[in-house]
Design a protein around this motif. Structure first.
Motif, PDB file in Angstrom:
ATOM      1  N   SER A 277      78.289  41.245 -11.720  1.00  0.00           N
ATOM      2  CA  SER A 277      78.751  40.703 -10.604  1.00  0.00           C
ATOM      3  C   SER A 277      78.990  39.325 -10.831  1.00  0.00           C
ATOM      4  CB  SER A 277      78.158  41.114  -9.404  1.00  0.00           C
ATOM      5  OG  SER A 277      78.085  42.539  -9.093  1.00  0.00           O
ATOM      6  N   SER A 278      78.022  38.768 -11.681  1.00  0.00           N
ATOM      7  CA  SER A 278      77.914  37.041 -11.581  1.00  0.00           C
ATOM      8  C   SER A 278      78.839  36.588 -12.631  1.00  0.00           C
ATOM      9  CB  SER A 278      76.692  36.824 -11.898  1.00  0.00           C
ATOM     10  OG  SER A 278      76.042  37.264 -13.166  1.00  0.00           O
ATOM     11  N   ILE A 279      79.446  37.424 -13.528  1.00  0.00           N
ATOM     12  CA  ILE A 279      80.367  37.128 -14.778  1.00  0.00           C
ATOM     13  C   ILE A 279      81.640  36.890 -14.648  1.00  0.00           C
ATOM     14  CG2 ILE A 279      81.172  37.426 -17.169  1.00  0.00           C
ATOM     15  CD1 ILE A 279      78.475  39.161 -17.535  1.00  0.00           C
ATOM     16  N   ASP A 280      82.118  35.467 -14.526  1.00  0.00           N
ATOM     17  CA  ASP A 280      83.449  35.093 -13.930  1.00  0.00           C
ATOM     18  C   ASP A 280      84.554  36.004 -14.708  1.00  0.00           C
ATOM     19  OD1 ASP A 280      82.590  33.719 -12.258  1.00  0.00           O
ATOM     20  OD2 ASP A 280      82.743  31.958 -13.204  1.00  0.00           O
ATOM     21  N   LEU A 281      84.276  36.395 -16.104  1.00  0.00           N
ATOM     22  CA  LEU A 281      85.385  36.822 -16.989  1.00  0.00           C
ATOM     23  C   LEU A 281      85.426  38.362 -16.558  1.00  0.00           C
ATOM     24  CD1 LEU A 281      84.520  34.938 -20.232  1.00  0.00           C
ATOM     25  CD2 LEU A 281      86.662  34.788 -18.845  1.00  0.00           C
ATOM     26  N   ILE A 282      84.840  38.903 -15.792  1.00  0.00           N
ATOM     27  CA  ILE A 282      84.760  40.528 -15.388  1.00  0.00           C
ATOM     28  C   ILE A 282      85.662  40.534 -13.980  1.00  0.00           C
ATOM     29  CG2 ILE A 282      83.430  42.401 -14.691  1.00  0.00           C
ATOM     30  CD1 ILE A 282      81.499  41.659 -16.596  1.00  0.00           C
ATOM     31  N   SER A 283      86.902  41.061 -14.153  1.00  0.00           N
ATOM     32  CA  SER A 283      87.288  41.139 -12.674  1.00  0.00           C
ATOM     33  C   SER A 283      87.061  42.096 -11.782  1.00  0.00           C
ATOM     34  CB  SER A 283      88.936  41.214 -13.040  1.00  0.00           C
ATOM     35  OG  SER A 283      89.137  42.286 -13.621  1.00  0.00           O
ATOM     36  N   ARG A 284      86.512  43.293 -12.582  1.00  0.00           N
ATOM     37  CA  ARG A 284      86.089  44.269 -11.838  1.00  0.00           C
ATOM     38  C   ARG A 284      85.521  45.341 -12.624  1.00  0.00           C
ATOM     39  NH1 ARG A 284      91.535  45.401 -12.209  1.00  0.00           N
ATOM     40  NH2 ARG A 284      92.059  47.429 -12.868  1.00  0.00           N
ATOM     41  N   TYR A 285      84.323  46.291 -12.047  1.00  0.00           N
ATOM     42  CA  TYR A 285      83.577  47.284 -12.627  1.00  0.00           C
ATOM     43  C   TYR A 285      83.598  48.390 -11.942  1.00  0.00           C
ATOM     44  CZ  TYR A 285      79.271  45.830 -10.671  1.00  0.00           C
ATOM     45  OH  TYR A 285      78.151  45.459  -9.744  1.00  0.00           O
ATOM     46  N   LYS A 286      83.156  49.340 -12.242  1.00  0.00           N
ATOM     47  CA  LYS A 286      82.974  50.642 -11.604  1.00  0.00           C
ATOM     48  C   LYS A 286      82.067  51.913 -12.297  1.00  0.00           C
ATOM     49  CE  LYS A 286      87.078  53.321 -12.386  1.00  0.00           C
ATOM     50  NZ  LYS A 286      88.148  53.978 -11.698  1.00  0.00           N
ATOM     51  N   ILE A 287      81.291  52.571 -11.624  1.00  0.00           N
ATOM     52  CA  ILE A 287      80.567  53.681 -12.382  1.00  0.00           C
ATOM     53  C   ILE A 287      81.746  54.806 -12.622  1.00  0.00           C
ATOM     54  CG2 ILE A 287      78.910  55.445 -12.212  1.00  0.00           C
ATOM     55  CD1 ILE A 287      77.015  53.493 -10.876  1.00  0.00           C
ATOM     56  N   GLU A 288      81.985  55.089 -13.723  1.00  0.00           N
ATOM     57  CA  GLU A 288      83.058  55.824 -14.004  1.00  0.00           C
ATOM     58  C   GLU A 288      82.664  57.532 -14.025  1.00  0.00           C
ATOM     59  OE1 GLU A 288      86.854  55.604 -16.756  1.00  0.00           O
ATOM     60  OE2 GLU A 288      85.102  55.774 -18.040  1.00  0.00           O
TER      61      GLU A 288
END
Length: 309
Positions: A277-288
């Motif tokens: 959540s804190s990394i600017d280069l990650i636009s989104r993530y989810k548990i797949e």
């Protein structure tokens, strides 16, 4: 989690006359304006600043998640307030992308700086305390700067090494000097003065990135602190831009990365999600997917995956 999704600009100081015309809302708006300027200057390169010059106060307010007044004082009919302003990270990044600006992650960094000033006409080295750039380098700073400079100490051995290599100074390897300071990031700043011209050449190492900088300045009077200050500000802006290049958040690059951990490691899972959540280069993530053995995350990364690792 909430804070990691925000850009936090802290301790914005606003002063205003406290009289019959005092309006608290104007003070708060001034704090918003100042905080927005600091944030944007942290995120974008110097060349992109004209693109955000005329953003309305309404648009700036739309990017704000929250704010607090950390301190207020009334001294001699003068109001002094200190504000902390939180901007929504996602809204800010989307807004800059809508203006065709590729922002950078605002990461603070410590850098060892070795400034070397040489008068080429006299073949004279001005070392550290005799170097007006060294003496004035940290006197002037801006609140949006990301780079904190660590300057060297006087060392007669270092002076002798540099002095004996003046003729080949631009190709000289300064490792014997820089390794004493044990810093990952370093800048060798070579300034060659010839009459009223100052040629600047810098070797920059930010983490694993090696960069160069070349500039030529007119220098009427090397004793003029105003001239020196202007040159220092321009060089610092250039270094800031180089650091921002290393940390670009390019949302046009969308690299899906899958990462799996044991489902039994619940503490690790929480720590991982906080970090993502804190990394600017990650636009989104989810548990797949998840089961009793493992949790698989799908991460959308806007940059070089090696940087994420």
């Amino acid at each position: 989690n909430a804070l990691s999704r925000n850009y936090n600009i802290l301790d914005i100081k606003v002063e205003e006359n406290y009289d019959i015309n005092f309006d608290k809302s104007k003070v708060i708006n001034k704090a918003f304006e100042d905080a927005f300027k600091i944030l944007i200057f942290k995120l974008i390169e110097t060349k992109d600043r004209p693109k955000v010059k005329n953003i309305s106060l309404k648009d700036k307010k739309n990017l704000i998640e929250n704010f607090t007044i950390s301190d207020e004082q009334f001294i001699n009919n003068n109001y002094i307030g200190r504000f902390d302003v939180q901007f929504s990270k996602r809204k800010v990044l989307n807004y800059l992308n809508s203006r065709n600006i590729i922002p950078s992650s605002p990461n603070d960094i410590e850098v060892f700086l070795l400034p070397v000033l040489i008068d080429t006409n006299l073949n004279e080295l001005y070392y550290l305390n005799q170097n007006i750039f060294y003496n004035n380098w940290n006197f002037h700073s801006e609140s949006h700067y990301l780079i904190n400079y660590i300057l060297p100490n006087e060392d007669i051995e270092d002076y002798d090494i540099i002095k004996s290599n003046i003729a080949n100074i631009e190709n000289f390897n300064f490792k014997k000097i820089t390794e004493k300071y044990n810093l990952q990031n370093e800048i060798i700043l070579i300034m060659l003065k010839s009459n009223s011209q100052l040629r600047v050449f810098a070797k920059i190492k930010f983490e694993k990135n090696k960069l160069l900088l070349n500039r030529i300045y007119n220098l009427g009077n090397i004793e003029s602190k105003d001239e020196i200050k202007d040159i220092i500000f321009d060089i610092k802006d250039s270094f800031e831009d180089k650091w921002k290049l290393v940390n670009k958040i390019n949302t046009s690059i969308k690299i899906p990365i899958r990462l799996t951990i044991s489902s039994k490691k619940t503490k690790l899972s929480g720590e991982l999600e906080n970090k993502l959540s804190s990394i600017d280069l990650i636009s989104r993530y989810k548990i797949e997917t998840f089961n009793n053995k493992e949790i698989t995350y799908k991460i959308i990364f806007n940059g070089n995956p090696n940087k994420l690792l």
